[in-house]
Write a protein that holds these residues in place. Structure first.
Motif, PDB file in Angstrom:
ATOM      1  N   GLY A 135      -6.754   4.083   3.922  1.00 27.64           N
ATOM      2  CA  GLY A 135      -7.804   2.838   3.503  1.00 27.64           C
ATOM      3  C   GLY A 135      -8.791   2.672   4.648  1.00 27.64           C
ATOM      4  O   GLY A 135      -9.245   1.622   4.573  1.00 27.64           O
ATOM      5  N   PHE A 145      -1.731   5.555   4.788  1.00 30.48           N
ATOM      6  CA  PHE A 145      -2.563   4.630   4.530  1.00 30.48           C
ATOM      7  C   PHE A 145      -4.085   5.060   4.642  1.00 30.48           C
ATOM      8  O   PHE A 145      -4.812   5.032   5.427  1.00 30.48           O
ATOM      9  CB  PHE A 145      -2.457   3.589   5.415  1.00 30.48           C
ATOM     10  N   ALA A 151       0.820  -1.173  -0.064  1.00 29.63           N
ATOM     11  CA  ALA A 151      -0.040  -0.019  -0.065  1.00 29.63           C
ATOM     12  C   ALA A 151       0.838   1.215  -0.099  1.00 29.63           C
ATOM     13  O   ALA A 151       0.459   2.363  -0.331  1.00 29.63           O
ATOM     14  CB  ALA A 151      -0.766  -0.001   1.259  1.00 29.63           C
ATOM     15  N   HIS A 165       1.377   3.965  -3.010  1.00 30.35           N
ATOM     16  CA  HIS A 165       0.736   5.084  -3.423  1.00 30.35           C
ATOM     17  C   HIS A 165       1.543   6.464  -2.803  1.00 30.35           C
ATOM     18  O   HIS A 165       1.013   7.470  -3.231  1.00 30.35           O
ATOM     19  CB  HIS A 165      -0.709   4.949  -2.588  1.00 30.35           C
ATOM     20  N   THR A 181      -3.713   8.812   7.650  1.00 31.71           N
ATOM     21  CA  THR A 181      -4.191   9.402   6.175  1.00 31.71           C
ATOM     22  C   THR A 181      -3.200   9.373   5.229  1.00 31.71           C
ATOM     23  O   THR A 181      -3.213   9.668   4.057  1.00 31.71           O
ATOM     24  CB  THR A 181      -5.335  10.304   6.275  1.00 31.71           C
ATOM     25  N   ARG A 218      -5.301   0.007   0.293  1.00 34.28           N
ATOM     26  CA  ARG A 218      -4.570   1.122   1.038  1.00 34.28           C
ATOM     27  C   ARG A 218      -4.398   1.168   2.430  1.00 34.28           C
ATOM     28  O   ARG A 218      -4.412   1.941   3.144  1.00 34.28           O
ATOM     29  CB  ARG A 218      -5.414   2.355   0.498  1.00 34.28           C
ATOM     30  N   ASP A 240     -10.878   0.137   2.492  1.00 33.89           N
ATOM     31  CA  ASP A 240     -10.123  -0.109   1.198  1.00 33.89           C
ATOM     32  C   ASP A 240      -8.924  -0.992   1.572  1.00 33.89           C
ATOM     33  O   ASP A 240      -7.783  -0.070   2.080  1.00 33.89           O
ATOM     34  CB  ASP A 240      -9.828   1.386   0.395  1.00 33.89           C
TER      35      ASP A 240
END
Length: 433
Positions: A359, A357, A195, A198, A354, A304, A301
């Motif tokens: 998610g 991650f 993850a 990103h 945030t 993420r 999610d």
């Protein structure tokens, strides 16, 4: 001691059955009670709460960090602490007050911020943590407990080259104690925690300790409580300990609300409240509460979200996967015995998770704080006191979940008059004398 003789459940050693009272039903108290019962003793656990793990063990960061195990007192920390005081998302918050215990603890901690003391303290902590790793694996095998456990390691994540360079002292300590590790570049971090792809531009590298684990401490402690009851441990909840019954410098029992509980030995596992309880008996225990905070966030999610634990070195915040939840925990607030929930602390936790991650749904997160029992040198206090039959198992700081199973074995051996499997001579309170 009581007079009956029995064969130890832990092995073939013949030993005397003792009546042992454990004060506190957090992770350290319950693991201690379980091991003492396995050793053949009659064990009673007393706690003011209505159930186990309802204070510091309730919603900790969820990391079982056998490798990521360092004293907070380290070279350079005093200068960093001054800088942190002016950061919006500071990992350390100091709220000074007229409190002799706070001042004494801070001065002792500063005296440990040398390279020599750091190496000694970290080696002690790693030794106990590695022993706990083995003890937890064996306990899990013999009990089959489940607690949203994971075995995929911890990544200490560095956002700056300076942080990565500074990790060399930890790498040396890990290598010296035989703890597996891997230094990661940016691609390595993404390989271990996909993850992070990103946000790869926000990181420069990391340090992986692959033997680290994760798990819900509250679930584990409650499951082990049930198992301990099955082998004879008695739990007295909603019960206040008024005082120890001491006669001729020997513990004879514990006085609670409406009765006296006889005991040949008493193990104090009251966490941050241990020094307050002990001071009336002339035992000076340099443990002070350092408040930590956590968020528990439902995952929306999974792509993420972390796979295991990522330690955000910039904010000293651990981001851990617990089943279908993310547990975000960290920060150190030195403010005495206060348990208020400051919204500024929540914003820091939200910012870290945030940013790395996104998610989870932070709007649905539960916010919590707990008082960690910190020693000035980072090492817990495990062992006897100047009062016969009175033992301590406390002061684990942020590593109670990590060190609990090994600490429990050590205290069980000491109470049973057996030599512990690791060197425990420098774990007792006498080291502060």
């Amino acid at each position: 001691m009581s007079g009956s003789i029995a064969k130890s459940l832990a092995g073939s050693v013949i030993e005397e059955i003792m009546k042992v009272v454990v004060l506190g039903s957090g992770i350290v108290g319950v693991t201690s009670a379980y091991q003492l019962a396995k050793a053949g003793h009659e064990v009673t656990v007393i706690d003011r709460q209505p159930g186990p793990a309802l204070e510091t063990s309730f919603a900790n960061a969820g990391q079982v960090s056998f490798g990521y195990c360092s004293p907070w007192a380290a070279p350079g920390i005093p200068l960093k602490a001054l800088k942190w005081l002016f950061m919006e998302h500071a990992p350390l918050i100091l709220r000074p007050k007229l409190d002799a215990a706070m001042l004494s603890w801070l001065l002792r901690m500063l005296s440990n911020c040398t390279s020599e003391r750091y190496a000694i303290n970290k080696s002690r902590m790693l030794r106990l943590a590695n022993y706990s790793r083995i003890a937890l694996a064996e306990l899990r095998s013999e009990t089959g407990l489940t607690y949203d456990e994971g075995m995929q390691g911890t990544v200490q994540l560095f956002r700056t080259q300076q942080q990565l360079d500074a990790s060399t002292k930890d790498v040396k300590a890990l290598a010296a104690d035989g703890v597996p590790y891997e230094v990661l570049d940016r691609d390595g971090c993404v390989r271990v925690e996909p993850a992070l792809a990103h946000v790869r531009d926000k990181i420069v590298g990391g340090l992986l300790t692959p033997k680290d684990e994760t798990g819900d401490c509250f679930k584990f402690t409650n499951a082990l409580t049930a198992r301990a009851e099955e082998i004879g441990v008695r739990f007295l909840f909603n019960t206040t300990v008024k005082r120890l019954d001491v006669e001729g410098n020997q513990v004879r029992g514990v006085v609670i609300d409406h009765e006296r509980v006889a005991a040949d030995a008493v193990v104090v596992a009251f966490g941050s409240h241990s020094p307050v309880f002990l001071q009336r008996y002339g035992i000076k225990l340099p443990v002070y509460p350092v408040k930590g905070y956590s968020l528990t966030i439902p995952i929306t999610d999974a792509a993420r979200a972390p796979k295991s634990t990522v330690m955000d070195e910039t904010y000293k915040i651990a981001i851990t996967r617990l089943g279908d939840r993310i547990r975000v925990g960290g920060m150190a607030e030195i403010s005495g015995y206060t348990n208020d929930l400051g919204q500024a602390r929540r914003r820091t936790l939200e910012h870290s998770v945030t940013d790395l991650f996104p998610g989870g749904d932070v709007s649905k997160a539960s916010f919590w704080s707990g008082l960690r029992p910190m020693t000035p040198d980072g090492t817990p206090v495990i062992g006897p006191t100047k009062i016969g039959g009175l033992y301590l198992n406390t002061g684990h700081g942020t590593l109670g979940w990590t060190m609990s199973t090994g600490s429990a074995r050590v205290i069980s051996d000491l109470v049973s008059d057996r030599k512990p499997e690791i060197d425990a001579t420098e774990l007792a309170v006498a080291r502060y004398a």
